[in-house]
Motif scaffolding. Structure first.
Motif, short mmCIF file in Angstrom:
data_model
loop_
_atom_site.label_atom_id
_atom_site.label_comp_id
_atom_site.label_asym_id
_atom_site.label_seq_id
_atom_site.Cartn_x
_atom_site.Cartn_y
_atom_site.Cartn_z
N ASN A 155 -10.75 4.45 2.97
CA ASN A 155 -9.42 4.79 3.43
C ASN A 155 -9.58 6.06 4.26
OD1 ASN A 155 -6.71 4.92 3.86
ND2 ASN A 155 -6.15 5.30 1.72
N ASP A 200 0.88 -1.16 0.00
CA ASP A 200 0.00 0.00 0.00
C ASP A 200 0.92 1.22 0.00
OD1 ASP A 200 -2.16 1.82 0.58
OD2 ASP A 200 -1.38 1.85 2.63
N ASP A 207 0.10 5.16 0.65
CA ASP A 207 -0.02 6.17 1.71
C ASP A 207 -0.16 5.53 3.09
OD1 ASP A 207 -0.33 8.82 0.15
OD2 ASP A 207 -1.62 7.40 -0.89
N GLY A 208 0.71 5.91 3.99
CA GLY A 208 0.65 5.38 5.36
C GLY A 208 1.38 4.06 5.52
N THR A 209 1.82 3.46 4.41
CA THR A 209 2.56 2.20 4.51
C THR A 209 3.96 2.40 3.95
OG1 THR A 209 0.51 0.93 4.35
CG2 THR A 209 2.56 -0.26 3.90
N ASP A 231 -7.17 -2.12 2.60
CA ASP A 231 -6.17 -3.20 2.47
C ASP A 231 -6.70 -4.56 2.93
OD1 ASP A 231 -4.02 -1.52 1.52
OD2 ASP A 231 -4.00 -0.65 3.53
N ASP A 235 -1.99 -0.58 5.74
CA ASP A 235 -2.30 -0.01 7.07
C ASP A 235 -3.76 0.33 7.28
OD1 ASP A 235 -2.13 2.22 5.20
OD2 ASP A 235 -2.27 3.50 6.97
N SER A 236 -4.59 0.27 6.21
CA SER A 236 -5.94 0.83 6.38
C SER A 236 -7.03 -0.07 5.80
CB SER A 236 -5.96 2.21 5.75
OG SER A 236 -7.16 2.86 6.08
MG LIG Z 1 -2.78 3.33 3.44
#
Ligand SMILES: [Mg+2]
Length: 267
Positions: A173, A17, A19-21, A213, A209-210
């Motif tokens: 998300n 992933d 964004d955020g990962t 996923d 992360d979200s």
């Molecule tokens: Mg993410």
């Protein structure tokens, strides 16, 4: 920017992933150089093909790659959780066919079928919240809430209205939500990527992360799955319950931790 040299024989698929990962804008740099080194090592030792599996559009992915200072491009990209893109020698990206076209065709007729349900959801959302409804090319229906709390309320309404059609799915998300067909999500897209390279879930790794996923973090899509230390609680519980690895390290260092857990550390 080019991909790494192709492996003699594909041996593994690595799905990240974005964004955020993989990417965290507050980190400096936003992606750790340790991840680039790990990807190069796994390319050499395992024939690993790596890709980004995201809700972003392909144009937005390319923007993110440039911004993160990747020394090489991914071997594949899943954009909007469903479109598969492959890098070309001229630096452009081309759609994987017939997958992308059949996906778009199927979604087009599906959205006509679920129009009345989506109209009900939209009316609810616009009457009771300050969320914004989204309809644009490539995104036939979606919304953005003002807060996570507002999104939690919206989710309850979506779940109740969606009972009207067994195939109506959505990808959430954080405060963003995109409606779609349950058949097309990060998990099914990842399975198609693996098939394209002659592999299957048994040699596939995924980390995210979200909420969008969920489907790729399951044995049907990836035998090896993980979440970074910063993952939302629902994802962390889901990963642990399914026998995956919940990392201590966050973002791209979490990705390194998970890859070392499944493929072994550097020797
Ligand atoms: Mg993410």
């Amino acid at each position: 920017m080019q991909p790494l040299d192709p492996p003699a024989k594909p041996g593994a698929i690595l799905s990240f992933d974005f964004d955020g990962t993989l990417h965290h804008p507050a980190d400096e740099p936003p992606v750790s150089p340790r991840l680039f080194r790990t990807l190069e090592r796994l390319r050499r030792d395992e024939g690993a093909l790596w890709g980004i599996n995201t809700g972003r559009s392909i144009a937005h992915v390319i923007e993110g790659l440039v911004e993160s200072g990747f020394p090489f491009t991914p071997d594949w990209v899943v954009a909007r959780e469903r479109e598969i893109w492959l890098p070309q020698p001229n630096g452009r990206w081309s759609p994987l066919q017939p997958w992308n076209q059949s996906c778009e065709d199927e979604l087009k007729s599906f959205f006509i079928e679920v129009r009345s349900i989506l109209d009900l959801i939209r009316r609810d959302v616009e009457e009771h919240t300050g969320a914004t409804w989204i309809e644009q090319p490539g995104d036939p229906a979606g919304l953005v809430a003002r807060t996570e709390e507002e999104m939690a309320w919206i989710m309850q309404r979506v779940e109740s209205h969606a009972n009207g059609n067994p195939f109506l799915g959505w990808q959430r998300n954080s405060i963003w939500l995109r409606f779609g067909h349950k058949k097309y999500q990060k998990g099914s897209s990842l399975a198609e990527v693996a098939r394209h390279f002659g592999l299957d879930a048994s040699s596939t790794f995924a980390i995210g992360d979200s909420h969008n996923d969920f489907e790729m973090l399951s044995p049907g899509a990836a035998a090896m799955f993980a979440c970074p230390g910063n993952a939302v609680a629902d994802i962390r519980e889901h990963v642990l319950a399914g026998g995956g690895h919940a990392c201590t390290a966050t973002h791209s260092l979490g990705c390194v931790e998970a890859l070392e857990k499944f493929f072994g550390g550097p020797v």
